[in-house]
Scaffold this motif. Structure first.
Motif, PDB file in Angstrom:
ATOM      1  N   TYR A   5       0.902  -1.268   0.129  1.00 40.30           N
ATOM      2  CA  TYR A   5       0.152  -0.091   0.100  1.00 40.30           C
ATOM      3  C   TYR A   5       0.842   1.190   0.052  1.00 40.30           C
ATOM      4  N   HIS A   6       0.206   2.284  -0.594  1.00 36.07           N
ATOM      5  CA  HIS A   6       1.071   3.552  -0.521  1.00 36.07           C
ATOM      6  C   HIS A   6       0.731   4.365   0.539  1.00 36.07           C
ATOM      7  N   LEU A   7       1.865   4.860   1.340  1.00 34.29           N
ATOM      8  CA  LEU A   7       1.615   5.976   2.256  1.00 34.29           C
ATOM      9  C   LEU A   7       1.374   7.274   1.676  1.00 34.29           C
ATOM     10  N   LYS A   8       0.316   8.022   2.083  1.00 31.55           N
ATOM     11  CA  LYS A   8      -0.237   9.240   1.616  1.00 31.55           C
ATOM     12  C   LYS A   8       0.310  10.373   2.319  1.00 31.55           C
ATOM     13  N   THR A   9       0.201  11.637   1.639  1.00 30.64           N
ATOM     14  CA  THR A   9       0.633  12.916   2.243  1.00 30.64           C
ATOM     15  C   THR A   9      -0.271  13.301   3.037  1.00 30.64           C
ATOM     16  N   GLY A  10      -1.575  12.902   3.087  1.00 29.52           N
ATOM     17  CA  GLY A  10      -2.541  13.316   4.028  1.00 29.52           C
ATOM     18  C   GLY A  10      -3.817  12.118   4.018  1.00 29.52           C
ATOM     19  N   PRO A  11      -4.794  12.400   5.080  1.00 33.69           N
ATOM     20  CA  PRO A  11      -5.548  11.302   5.280  1.00 33.69           C
ATOM     21  C   PRO A  11      -6.857  11.084   4.361  1.00 33.69           C
ATOM     22  N   TYR A  12      -6.704  11.125   3.023  1.00 35.27           N
ATOM     23  CA  TYR A  12      -7.639  10.945   2.022  1.00 35.27           C
ATOM     24  C   TYR A  12      -6.974  10.256   0.880  1.00 35.27           C
ATOM     25  N   ALA A  13      -7.844   9.270   0.253  1.00 35.35           N
ATOM     26  CA  ALA A  13      -7.349   8.347  -1.005  1.00 35.35           C
ATOM     27  C   ALA A  13      -6.774   9.282  -1.965  1.00 35.35           C
ATOM     28  N   ALA A  14      -7.391  10.606  -2.184  1.00 35.12           N
ATOM     29  CA  ALA A  14      -6.850  11.579  -3.130  1.00 35.12           C
ATOM     30  C   ALA A  14      -5.760  11.977  -2.963  1.00 35.12           C
ATOM     31  N   CYS A  15      -5.041  12.014  -1.649  1.00 32.65           N
ATOM     32  CA  CYS A  15      -3.973  12.604  -1.614  1.00 32.65           C
ATOM     33  C   CYS A  15      -2.460  12.016  -2.220  1.00 32.65           C
ATOM     34  N   LEU A  16      -1.611  12.785  -2.470  1.00 36.66           N
ATOM     35  CA  LEU A  16      -0.393  12.236  -3.241  1.00 36.66           C
ATOM     36  C   LEU A  16       0.353  11.185  -2.365  1.00 36.66           C
ATOM     37  N   ASN A  17       0.963  10.423  -3.210  1.00 38.82           N
ATOM     38  CA  ASN A  17       1.841   8.956  -2.425  1.00 38.82           C
ATOM     39  C   ASN A  17       3.012   9.601  -2.078  1.00 38.82           C
ATOM     40  N   VAL A  18       3.625   9.127  -0.758  1.00 36.11           N
ATOM     41  CA  VAL A  18       4.684   9.379  -0.392  1.00 36.11           C
ATOM     42  C   VAL A  18       5.615   8.268  -0.637  1.00 36.11           C
ATOM     43  N   ALA A  19       5.355   7.001  -0.512  1.00 41.06           N
ATOM     44  CA  ALA A  19       6.103   5.758  -0.518  1.00 41.06           C
ATOM     45  C   ALA A  19       5.336   4.632  -0.609  1.00 41.06           C
ATOM     46  N   GLN A  20       5.823   3.523  -0.910  1.00 41.83           N
ATOM     47  CA  GLN A  20       5.094   2.164  -1.149  1.00 41.83           C
ATOM     48  C   GLN A  20       5.363   1.340   0.158  1.00 41.83           C
ATOM     49  N   ALA A  21       4.818   0.748   1.095  1.00 41.86           N
ATOM     50  CA  ALA A  21       5.066  -0.068   1.900  1.00 41.86           C
ATOM     51  C   ALA A  21       4.620  -1.496   1.729  1.00 41.86           C
ATOM     52  N   GLN A  22       5.661  -2.274   1.455  1.00 38.93           N
ATOM     53  CA  GLN A  22       5.625  -3.652   1.178  1.00 38.93           C
ATOM     54  C   GLN A  22       4.950  -4.587   1.949  1.00 38.93           C
ATOM     55  N   SER A  23       4.438  -5.645   1.627  1.00 35.43           N
ATOM     56  CA  SER A  23       4.097  -6.708   2.504  1.00 35.43           C
ATOM     57  C   SER A  23       4.831  -7.061   3.316  1.00 35.43           C
ATOM     58  N   GLY A  24       4.540  -7.293   4.570  1.00 40.05           N
ATOM     59  CA  GLY A  24       5.227  -7.838   5.526  1.00 40.05           C
ATOM     60  C   GLY A  24       6.190  -6.581   6.070  1.00 40.05           C
ATOM     61  N   ALA A  25       5.986  -5.261   5.826  1.00 38.61           N
ATOM     62  CA  ALA A  25       6.799  -4.192   6.444  1.00 38.61           C
ATOM     63  C   ALA A  25       6.402  -4.027   7.873  1.00 38.61           C
ATOM     64  N   LYS A  26       7.281  -3.473   8.613  1.00 37.36           N
ATOM     65  CA  LYS A  26       6.946  -3.449  10.015  1.00 37.36           C
ATOM     66  C   LYS A  26       6.683  -1.644  10.083  1.00 37.36           C
ATOM     67  N   LEU A  27       5.464  -1.557  10.640  1.00 36.50           N
ATOM     68  CA  LEU A  27       5.029  -0.044  10.648  1.00 36.50           C
ATOM     69  C   LEU A  27       5.189   0.463  12.067  1.00 36.50           C
ATOM     70  N   TRP A  28       5.621   1.487  12.311  1.00 32.61           N
ATOM     71  CA  TRP A  28       5.519   2.394  13.705  1.00 32.61           C
ATOM     72  C   TRP A  28       3.995   3.407  13.596  1.00 32.61           C
ATOM     73  N   TYR A  29       3.010   3.332  14.555  1.00 31.71           N
ATOM     74  CA  TYR A  29       2.217   3.914  14.618  1.00 31.71           C
ATOM     75  C   TYR A  29       2.294   5.054  15.258  1.00 31.71           C
ATOM     76  N   HIS A  30       1.835   6.409  14.875  1.00 33.66           N
ATOM     77  CA  HIS A  30       2.104   7.594  15.736  1.00 33.66           C
ATOM     78  C   HIS A  30       0.678   7.906  16.128  1.00 33.66           C
ATOM     79  N   CYS A  31      -0.259   8.213  15.277  1.00 39.75           N
ATOM     80  CA  CYS A  31      -1.594   8.741  15.786  1.00 39.75           C
ATOM     81  C   CYS A  31      -2.670   8.396  14.559  1.00 39.75           C
ATOM     82  N   TYR A  32      -3.725   8.600  14.759  1.00 38.36           N
ATOM     83  CA  TYR A  32      -4.965   8.387  14.134  1.00 38.36           C
ATOM     84  C   TYR A  32      -5.810   9.769  13.845  1.00 38.36           C
TER      85      TYR A  32
END
Length: 70
Positions: A5-32
């Protein structure tokens, strides 16, 4: 996380992509946030990198720990 999945610049599907997180990647959650459409998005960082962005909670699985609002 399963799938790539792509990380986005903002919390909407229409926002620009930042990078792609590959399957199995470990993510650190900050806030929602819950956007104007009622969808929850979490600000994450890919473990071992400085790459961060927003990801829809629909794409996240097996989360550990408390979730904090931004």
């Amino acid at each position: 996380m399963t799938g790539s999945y792509h990380l986005k610049t903002g919390p909407y599907a229409a926002c620009l992509n930042v990078a792609q997180a590959q399957s199995g990647a470990k993510l650190w959650y900050h806030c929602y946030v819950v956007n104007a459409y009622g969808h929850a998005w979490t600000y994450v960082r890919i473990a071992g990198t400085k790459t961060s962005g927003w990801m829809s909670n629909d794409n996240l699985a097996n989360q550990n720990g408390p979730a904090f609002r931004c």
